[in-house]
Write a protein that holds these residues in place. Structure first.
Motif, PDB file in Angstrom:
ATOM      1  N   ASN A   1       1.525   1.208   5.413  1.00 24.18           N
ATOM      2  CA  ASN A   1       0.972  -0.016   4.844  1.00 24.18           C
ATOM      3  C   ASN A   1       0.043  -0.718   5.826  1.00 24.18           C
ATOM      4  O   ASN A   1      -0.889  -1.405   5.425  1.00 24.18           O
ATOM      5  N   GLU A   2       0.310  -0.545   7.136  1.00 23.97           N
ATOM      6  CA  GLU A   2      -0.516  -1.245   8.118  1.00 23.97           C
ATOM      7  C   GLU A   2      -1.724  -0.430   8.550  1.00 23.97           C
ATOM      8  O   GLU A   2      -2.742  -0.987   8.952  1.00 23.97           O
TER       9      GLU A   2
ATOM     10  N   TRP B   1       8.124   0.015  -3.775  1.00 25.17           N
ATOM     11  CA  TRP B   1       9.139  -0.365  -2.791  1.00 25.17           C
ATOM     12  C   TRP B   1      10.465   0.329  -3.053  1.00 25.17           C
ATOM     13  O   TRP B   1      10.707   0.840  -4.136  1.00 25.17           O
TER      14      TRP B   1
ATOM     15  N   LEU C   1       4.967  -0.780  -0.054  1.00 23.06           N
ATOM     16  CA  LEU C   1       3.629  -0.225   0.070  1.00 23.06           C
ATOM     17  C   LEU C   1       2.765  -0.918  -0.970  1.00 23.06           C
ATOM     18  O   LEU C   1       3.107  -0.949  -2.141  1.00 23.06           O
ATOM     19  N   HIS C   2       1.683  -1.490  -0.519  1.00 17.84           N
ATOM     20  CA  HIS C   2       0.813  -2.199  -1.447  1.00 17.84           C
ATOM     21  C   HIS C   2      -0.567  -1.567  -1.403  1.00 17.84           C
ATOM     22  O   HIS C   2      -1.222  -1.557  -0.372  1.00 17.84           O
TER      23      HIS C   2
ATOM     24  N   LEU D   1       6.920   3.641   5.576  1.00 19.43           N
ATOM     25  CA  LEU D   1       6.200   2.819   4.609  1.00 19.43           C
ATOM     26  C   LEU D   1       5.448   1.702   5.314  1.00 19.43           C
ATOM     27  O   LEU D   1       4.301   1.411   4.999  1.00 19.43           O
ATOM     28  N   GLU D   2       6.124   1.074   6.297  1.00 21.52           N
ATOM     29  CA  GLU D   2       5.452  -0.044   6.970  1.00 21.52           C
ATOM     30  C   GLU D   2       4.260   0.440   7.768  1.00 21.52           C
ATOM     31  O   GLU D   2       3.215  -0.198   7.788  1.00 21.52           O
TER      32      GLU D   2
ATOM     33  N   LYS E   1      -3.568   4.772   4.852  1.00 23.26           N
ATOM     34  CA  LYS E   1      -3.315   4.245   3.518  1.00 23.26           C
ATOM     35  C   LYS E   1      -4.397   4.721   2.555  1.00 23.26           C
ATOM     36  O   LYS E   1      -4.113   5.099   1.413  1.00 23.26           O
TER      37      LYS E   1
ATOM     38  N   ILE F   1       2.212  -1.603  -6.390  1.00 24.37           N
ATOM     39  CA  ILE F   1       3.218  -2.008  -5.403  1.00 24.37           C
ATOM     40  C   ILE F   1       4.408  -1.074  -5.532  1.00 24.37           C
ATOM     41  O   ILE F   1       4.923  -0.858  -6.624  1.00 24.37           O
TER      42      ILE F   1
END
Lengths: 591, 354
Positions: free
Chosen positions: A503-504, A161, A172-173, A499-500, A509, A159
């Motif tokens: 992440n999606e 951030w 970001l995971h 980042l979003e 990713k 993780i």
């Protein structure tokens, strides 16, 4: 005509080399004599003359005494760190090398602590993440079986951030799959496994010499070999491999320059103690990007983790001087406090440190209590730490370095001798292991066709395969550090959005995971794993997607996803427009 | 095969590939053109340098100090060496004729056995000859692979350079001109000996070898036919003849002469002569018709010599400028694609019947 004159060079491997000492004297002179006298000027010029002289062979350099056959090796590896040991292990796993080649591994210090490490006791602060690809490779060379697995922690999730704004935590995971993304492994654990692998090799293939500091290195007659003086004894090799760390004497000997820059940062490492979490087992790595650099929490066991806090050198020094209780508090604050509060704490720490009176735990508690109440953050937080192992606290300067070349005549560089990087992506050792893998197979191929292993032509495939991937990795890590360290509204917005989006978007990713969680290049699958196509049902199908086709497929998938996103966004826009028009029409009608 | 066809083939080979330059006709070499005169004078060192071109000797003597500069004049040759030894490995170490018999009891060891065959010092115990060794690029690799190597060259300068270089490598089982050595420990097999002599002299002395190599030499000799016969005779029964040379095609002219010599200057102009190049099919037919054909030489395991009147295998070897290395050209014999690979540099191999 028969004998080519031998070119010789001398170097001193240890920190205080003469070429470094002399300029310092020369530079110091003007401060003693603001107006340099003639004598001082003479002294300066003498010092300069001497310092230039020291790079040329002094006249009293005697000829190399004749070297016996026992002291003649094909390959001499200098450095018994993870990279050097991995290279030696990789070499003995190749049949041709095993059958035809004599290898000498020189370690300046002692390998006794490594050999006798009993996988008990306190955690070492030198911990690296080993990527799944490198673990697979270590398995394939029979080294992984010597790892103490209970001292190697699987990392299932990562993780990442950065939250300059407490209201938003773009994050970001990297979720785990059926196999861990990486394993946090103490370097000594890896080293011991590799050393055990070497001890299982047939007699006489690899000779390990400890406490063997190379005092001098010179090309032999006709550049046909490289002579190394260890104390009074000379050994020689057709190829000398520098696995001797960032200040590589072998690199100096080969006159290979480096480029790069120092990050204005030190990495503070410490072993953290915390309570085991009954709900969330400690298999997640956390990394928070602060304006001064990232702070990373890396799992070691249920109740222990390690930390790397990259921060400014004064702050790192101040943190290092804190008492354990205060440091514990500071680290917890580093993960949880909003950035503006953290800045207040850091200033207090620095001020106290400047007065040579490091804050006590109570003092720090007072400062933290005085901070405005932090709003609860939505960042996923690592466990609250309860203590720090005092002996594990250490710091080291961070640098980006890349050698201009990995090979020269009869010389090759691997690992930190070739490149150093910021620890934020955990790629340093992984790149070193990939170097070892490629160099070993290059040498095996060269050997199977009888090439001179020290020749530039024989070594050429190694830099060809490793230089660009390493360079890309170094550059990417450098850019990440810049992007995540920047704090201005535009960068904050761009980074948060980026980042979003990453992440999606699944394929994007996956691409970042492939580069962040794994080594730059893929290790070949082992024979056992290839037997029936796949080792596990969930593994990707072999031969279906690799190289360019895979990249094209990924690109096609990314385009598809982007199209879906665009369609959805277009739908939302169209809907909004329709609503607006309807509302406008209604308003007109009402009038 | 009728003697008429044989003679015609020989004439064709001679008239196409072997035609000496007019300027060279006056030299000693042209006077020793017939096989009979070769045999007659073969005992005398001076007159046995018969297929060798004096101009070529002078040319390579001038370049001799560059042999071991891996980035200089012979850089492309240095890069070619691993690939041509790889070809040799496929033919000699992985020789299907020498494969141990497969038994059911030993079925689980197939993979390991295959691995063992092509690894380690796979020339150990084999007597090898390198004709036209130059600076010893190939000879050193053969010796490192455990071979008992005799390397010869017609240029005394080349031999001197080769000896100097080999003597500087402590791990080479080098034997100097006085027969002293090798000084390597007994655990390192092999033997490397350089001689300033010609293939014909060696042949006359009755020497036989398991592996006879002559890399990038055929295009520099005056009578390749005689030269080939001489090499073929020196191969022991069950031994191998391996060569590399350049085909006589417009592409070869473009790449090896126009580009490499005249434009890019990788190679000193004057190194290659178009009319001396030999085409792969000429080589295969010559071995079939003049050197005993399939009665003397094995048929290829992959039936690549399925066409009548040809012996041995040719395989293209091309330089990959992006990879910075040479690559053996794949392909099935008789197909258009395989022929494309042999338009410039190619390897030749034939195995003698045991």
């Amino acid at each position: 005509m028969r004998r080519i004159a031998s070119t010789s060079r001398i170097f001193e491997p240890i920190v205080a080399s003469s070429s470094r000492r002399i300029p310092r004297v020369a530079a110091a002179l003007p401060t003693f004599n603001p107006v340099p006298s003639a004598a001082a000027r003479r002294a300066t010029s003498y010092a300069r003359a001497y310092s230039t002289h020291s790079t040329a062979p002094p006249a009293d350099l005697g000829p190399i005494p004749s070297i016996s056959a026992e002291n003649t090796y094909d390959i001499v590896i200098i450095g018994g760190g993870p990279a050097g040991l991995a290279l030696a292990s990789a070499l003995v796993s190749h049949k041709t090398i095993r059958d035809t080649t004599r290898i000498l591994l020189l370690e300046g210090g002692s390998l006794k602590p490594v050999r006798e490490w009993d996988d008990q006791g306190p955690w070492s602060n030198r911990v690296s993440s080993l990527t799944a690809e490198n673990i697979e490779w270590l398995e394939s060379i029979d080294a992984w079986q010597g790892i103490a697995l209970d001292r190697s922690r699987a990392v299932d999730d990562i993780i990442v951030w950065a939250n300059p704004d407490t209201n938003a935590t773009p994050m970001l995971h990297f979720p785990g799959s059926d196999r861990p993304l990486a394993r946090m492994t103490e370097n000594i654990n890896t080293q011991r496994a590799l050393l055990r692998r070497l001890e299982r090799a047939p007699e006489g293939v690899v000779t390990v010499r400890e406490g063997a500091r190379v005092a001098e290195m010179r090309y032999g007659e006709g550049n046909g070999w490289v002579g190394l003086r260890i104390g009074d004894e000379w050994v020689r090799g057709s190829l000398v491999i520098g696995a001797d760390g960032p200040n590589s004497p072998v690199r100096t000997f080969a006159k290979i320059d480096t480029f790069g820059h120092a990050y204005n940062a030190h990495g503070l490492v410490a072993t953290l103690e915390h309570r085991p979490d009954p709900v969330w087992p400690n298999h997640t790595a956390f990394q928070r990007f602060l304006p001064t650099g990232p702070i990373a929490f890396l799992p070691l066991a249920e109740d222990a983790s390690t930390m790397v806090w990259s921060t400014t050198p004064p702050l790192a020094a101040a943190l290092k001087r804190l008492e354990p209780a205060a440091l514990t508090m500071a680290i917890n604050a580093g993960f949880t406090l909003p950035e503006q509060d953290l800045a207040i704490m850091q200033e207090a720490l620095l001020a106290a440190d400047l007065m040579n009176a490091p804050l006590s735990a109570d003092g720090l508690k007072g400062i933290l209590a005085a901070l405005p109440d932090a709003q609860p953050t939505d960042a996923p937080l690592p466990p609250v730490i309860t203590g720090v192992q005092p002996s594990s606290v250490a710091s080291f300067p961070l640098r980006l370095t890349h050698a201009d070349a990995y090979t020269a005549h009869r010389v090759a560089l691997v690992g930190d001798a070739a490149h150093t990087t910021h620890p934020l992506a955990g790629q340093g050792l992984n790149a070193g292991l990939a170097d070892a893998r490629v160099l070993a197979s290059t040498l095996d191929k060269a050997r199977s066709v009888g090439s001179d292993v020290g020749g530039i032509t024989a070594l050429a495939p190694y830099p060809r395969e490793r230089y660009l991937p390493n360079h890309a990795m170094l550059a990417a890590v450098d850019k990440l550090n810049t992007v995540f360290g920047a704090r201005n509204p535009f960068m904050n917005w761009a980074r948060g959005t980026g980042l979003e989006v990453i992440n999606e978007l699944g394929p994007l990713k996956a691409f970042f995971m492939a580069n962040a969680g794994s080594s730059a290049s893929r290790a070949p699958r082992t024979g056992a794993a290839r037997e029936f196509g796949r080792a596990h049902a969930s593994d990707p199908l072999p031969g279906v997607a690799a190289g360019l086709p895979a990249a094209l497929a990924d690109a096609a998938e990314a385009v598809q996803v982007a199209r879906q996103v665009a369609t959805a966004a277009g739908g939302v826009l169209a809907e909004g427009l329709r609503n607006a028009l309807r509302r406008g029409a209604d308003a007109l009608e009402k009038k | 095969m009728s003697s008429c066809r044989t003679a015609r083939a020989a004439t064709r080979l001679a008239s196409t590939a072997l035609r000496p330059r007019p300027a060279l006709l006056a030299t000693r070499t042209s006077r020793l053109a017939t096989p009979s005169s070769t045999r007659r004078h073969s005992t005398q060192q001076q007159t046995t340098l018969n297929t060798i071109n004096q101009d070529e000797i002078d040319h390579f003597s001038r370049l001799s100090q560059h042999w071991w500069d891996e980035t200089g004049e012979f850089a492309l040759l240095h890069r070619m060496n691993p690939e041509r030894v790889e070809y040799l490995r496929q033919k000699v170490a992985m020789d299907p004729h020498a494969e141990p018999e497969w038994t059911f009891a030993d079925r689980s060891n197939d993979k390991r056995r295959d691995e063992a065959r092509g690894s380690g010092r796979w020339l150990e115990g084999k007597r090898c000859l390198d004709v036209g060794c130059g600076g010893g690029l190939l000879a050193e690799t053969l010796a490192r692979l455990g071979g008992d190597v005799v390397a010869i060259d017609a240029s005394a300068h080349n031999i001197a350079i080769a000896r100097t270089h080999a003597s500087c490598d402590p791990l080479l089982p080098f034997v100097d001109e006085h027969g002293a050595g090798p000084s390597t420990p007994a655990s390192i097999p092999g033997r490397l000996e350089y001689r300033h002599t010609s293939a014909e002299a060696l042949h006359a002395a009755g020497e036989k070898f398991d592996v006879v190599c002559s890399m990038e030499v055929l295009e520099h000799v005056d009578q390749p036919g005689e030269f080939l016969k001489c090499l073929g005779d020196m191969v022991k029964p069950g031994g191998h003849l391996a060569m590399s040379t350049i085909s006589r095609t417009p592409l070869a002219q473009l790449l090896t002469i126009t580009m490499a010599e005249d434009i890019l200057r990788f190679v000193t102009p004057g190194t290659h002569h178009y009319h001396k190049y030999v085409r792969p099919e000429e080589l295969r037919r010559f071995v079939a018709k003049e050197m005993g054909g399939h009665a003397v030489w094995e048929a290829n395991e992959d039936a690549s010599d399925i066409r009548v009147g040809e012996v041995g295998e040719t395989r293209g070897i091309i330089y990959d400028p992006l990879g910075g290395r040479w690559r053996l050209w794949p392909g099935v014999e008789g197909t258009w694609a395989k022929g494309m690979g042999e338009l410039c540099n190619y390897m030749y191999h034939a195995k003698k019947r045991a």
